[in-house]
Design an enzyme around this catalytic site. Structure first.
Site, mmCIF file in Angstrom:
data_model
loop_
_atom_site.group_PDB
_atom_site.id
_atom_site.type_symbol
_atom_site.label_atom_id
_atom_site.label_comp_id
_atom_site.label_asym_id
_atom_site.label_seq_id
_atom_site.Cartn_x
_atom_site.Cartn_y
_atom_site.Cartn_z
ATOM 1 N N ASN A 84 23.189 65.948 169.614
ATOM 2 C CA ASN A 84 23.390 67.036 168.673
ATOM 3 C C ASN A 84 22.511 66.836 167.435
ATOM 4 O OD1 ASN A 84 24.591 69.311 167.398
ATOM 5 N ND2 ASN A 84 26.545 68.864 168.393
ATOM 6 N N HIS A 114 16.792 43.825 158.884
ATOM 7 C CA HIS A 114 16.042 43.170 157.815
ATOM 8 C C HIS A 114 16.782 41.907 157.391
ATOM 9 C CE1 HIS A 114 13.465 46.730 157.441
ATOM 10 N NE2 HIS A 114 14.579 47.397 157.704
ATOM 11 N N ALA A 141 30.696 62.265 166.099
ATOM 12 C CA ALA A 141 29.868 62.588 164.936
ATOM 13 C C ALA A 141 29.825 61.432 163.940
ATOM 14 C CB ALA A 141 30.411 63.838 164.253
ATOM 15 N N ALA A 159 34.395 59.281 165.959
ATOM 16 C CA ALA A 159 33.559 59.777 164.867
ATOM 17 C C ALA A 159 33.616 58.834 163.674
ATOM 18 C CB ALA A 159 34.030 61.172 164.458
ATOM 19 N N THR A 164 29.495 47.182 165.530
ATOM 20 C CA THR A 164 28.836 45.932 165.146
ATOM 21 C C THR A 164 28.972 44.848 166.211
ATOM 22 O OG1 THR A 164 30.820 45.159 163.999
ATOM 23 C CG2 THR A 164 29.209 46.400 162.691
ATOM 24 N N LYS A 165 29.785 45.106 167.254
ATOM 25 C CA LYS A 165 29.941 44.178 168.368
ATOM 26 C C LYS A 165 29.926 44.959 169.673
ATOM 27 C CE LYS A 165 32.565 40.660 165.847
ATOM 28 N NZ LYS A 165 33.801 39.854 165.792
ATOM 29 N N ARG A 182 42.089 51.472 172.889
ATOM 30 C CA ARG A 182 42.844 51.460 174.144
ATOM 31 C C ARG A 182 41.891 51.686 175.299
ATOM 32 N NH1 ARG A 182 43.393 56.577 176.216
ATOM 33 N NH2 ARG A 182 43.133 58.347 174.795
#
Length: 205
Positions: A84, A114, A141, A159, A164-165, A182
């Site tokens: 989208n 970085h 989103a 959303a 991060t894992k 879940r």
């Protein structure tokens, strides 16, 4: 190891090196042209994506504006992938997306990072790690996926989540940082949204 090899190795490198900047700018010009296409120019968009991406399967659709650091050069899409508005693919190294996966508006998939050390950032060094997103996933989103992440098949990312894992297959995961809420289960075969039941007979097969 030359700079192009470093881009895909996880090593630190200088992203403004003239050895790569010329090609990157040319690809960004092509991306600019894609974003100027009219909504009625569907065939033109599809043809342009084939020239812009490393791989793109049949039936893929990206709603402009679309943003990519290398214009899609390192992006590998399966078939019927949908993105989208305002999809951002920071494709300094490879991004793999499986068949039928869908991205809501403002999704960010980043492969570039970085260093924490200020002295290295001051010299604008960066490193890259590939991202792999499985088949038939849905990223809601504003979801963000950081470098080096793998997301398993069929997984839904809520959303606004920040992944991060790594996430396994067949789960619903939400939050910042994103965590498994879940597993996808039999309830999901009966209800598609809150108390709304799926009418399987009315759906196209």
């Amino acid at each position: 190891m030359d700079i192009r090899e470093k881009m895909h190795s996880g090593e630190l490198y200088f992203p403004n090196d003239p050895a790569i900047m010329t090609e990157q700018l040319q690809r960004l010009d092509r991306l600019y042209e894609f974003n100027q296409t009219r909504p009625t120019e569907q065939d033109k968009r599809a043809a342009m994506l084939k020239g812009m991406f490393a791989e793109v399967g049949e039936g893929c659709y990206i709603e402009p504006p679309f943003h990519a650091n290398w214009g899609g050069k390192h992006v590998h899409f399966g078939k019927y992938v949908y993105c989208n508005f305002n999809c951002t693919l920071v494709d300094d190294t490879h991004i793999y997306v499986g068949d039928y996966t869908e991205f809501g508006p403002n999704v960010v998939i980043a492969t570039a990072g970085h260093p924490i050390l200020p002295e290295l950032r001051e010299k604008t060094y960066q490193y890259n790690a590939p991202v792999r997103i499985g088949r038939n996933c849905w990223l809601g989103a504003g979801a963000i996926v950081v470098p080096g992440i793998t997301i398993g098949d069929n997984t839904v990312v809520g959303a606004g989540s920040v992944v991060t894992k790594d996430l396994p297959a067949n789960v619903v995961a939400v939050g910042n940082p994103c965590r498994v809420l879940r597993e996808i289960n039999e309830h999901d075969r009966e209800y598609y949204f809150k108390g709304r039941k799926i009418n399987w007979e009315s759906l196209r097969h």
